[in-house]
Design an enzyme around this catalytic site. Structure first.
Site, PDB file in Angstrom:
ATOM      1  CB  SER A   1      -0.934   0.112   1.191  1.00 14.24           C
ATOM      2  OG  SER A   1      -1.637   1.229   1.393  1.00 14.24           O
TER       3      SER A   1
ATOM      4  CE1 TYR B   1      -3.797  -2.064   5.228  1.00 11.81           C
ATOM      5  CE2 TYR B   1      -3.128   0.324   4.715  1.00 11.81           C
ATOM      6  CZ  TYR B   1      -3.588  -1.132   4.223  1.00 11.81           C
ATOM      7  OH  TYR B   1      -3.842  -1.342   2.792  1.00 11.81           O
TER       8      TYR B   1
END
Length: 264
Positions: free
Chosen positions: A141, A154
């Protein structure tokens, strides 16, 4: 790489980028192994792609519990004879401040995004080493390039993927095994809806950025193009991916700039 008749194993294949990748690989003539927790959704994807049992194998998988994963790998090899591409796409996001996130939630996110991916990779690697070829695709990501509000665990899990797979890339080069790290930005998927709150409950809110993001199908096609071109890393998305470059060359400016952005 010509994907025709190649065996491609995709985790998180029941929705979002994983489902879009399944379609793109199927269109390119690949044989698919589809994994996720929800069997019914995997069956839906298989049926939508009109794949028969000769070209598609469904293997239910919970990345927080890979007990019996050795048998899963053996099942794939027995059916198709090889594993040419492993796409570590399964993952879960977060929508909570660090101080409000229970340590159990931190651990769950790390278990899914990091340990689940490397566990399956380590089990598939001997197959690829034996066949002296392979491609490992890791869906990271832009949050693996810089931290942001509500994403502490995350981002940590995605940063960890980069450290592990950049090291692995060097170690397996001699076996003709390639590693691609993909860093999507705002892609139109349900990642924000399925994200965990601090207490571990589902967020159930679609972020505006996700809703207006790049179609998952376009993201998938860019990933296949990156594999064909032998890329090591891909940044995919809109203007948000530029932030990774800004951080690299202007870290002080980036820190002040990103702090002023709206959390979502």
């Amino acid at each position: 790489m010509d994907f025709k008749n190649k065996v491609v194993w995709i985790t998180g294949a029941s929705s979002g980028i994983g489902e879009a990748l399944a379609k793109s690989f199927a269109d390119a003539g690949a044989k698919l192994v589809l994994s996720a927790r929800r069997i019914s959704e995997l069956e839906r994807v298989k049926n939508a792609l009109r794949l028969d049992d000769d070209r598609c194998l469904i293997i239910p998988m919970d990345l927080t519990d890979l007990t019996g994963a050795e048998n899963m790998v053996q099942q794939v090899v027995e059916k198709f004879g090889s594993i040419d591409v492993l796409v570590n796409n399964g993952g879960i996001s977060q929508r909570a401040m660090a101080i409000d996130t229970a340590i159990e939630t931190d651990r769950e996110i790390m278990e899914v995004n990091f340990f689940g991916a490397i566990r399956l990779t380590k089990l598939v690697l001997p197959v690829m080493i034996k066949q002296q070829s392979g491609q490992i695709v890791v869906i990271s990501s832009v949050a693996g390039k810089f931290g942001f509000y509500l994403r502490s665990a995350y981002s940590a899990s995605k940063f960890a993927l980069h450290g592990f797979y950049e090291s692995l890339r060097m170690e397996v080069f001699k076996y003709n095994i390639k590693v691609l790290l993909v860093c999507p930005g705002k892609i139109h998927t349900n990642i924000s809806v399925n994200a965990l709150r601090g207490d571990g409950q589902k967020n159930n809110i679609m972020d505006k950025g996700q809703e207006e993001g790049m179609p998952a199908e376009e993201c998938a096609e860019r990933i296949l193009t990156g594999i064909r071109k032998g890329k090591y890393e891909l940044l995919i998305g809109g203007k948000e991916v530029m932030a990774a470059q800004i951080k690299r060359f202007f870290p002080d400016f980036f820190t002040n700039f990103i702090r002023k952005q709206k959390p979502e």
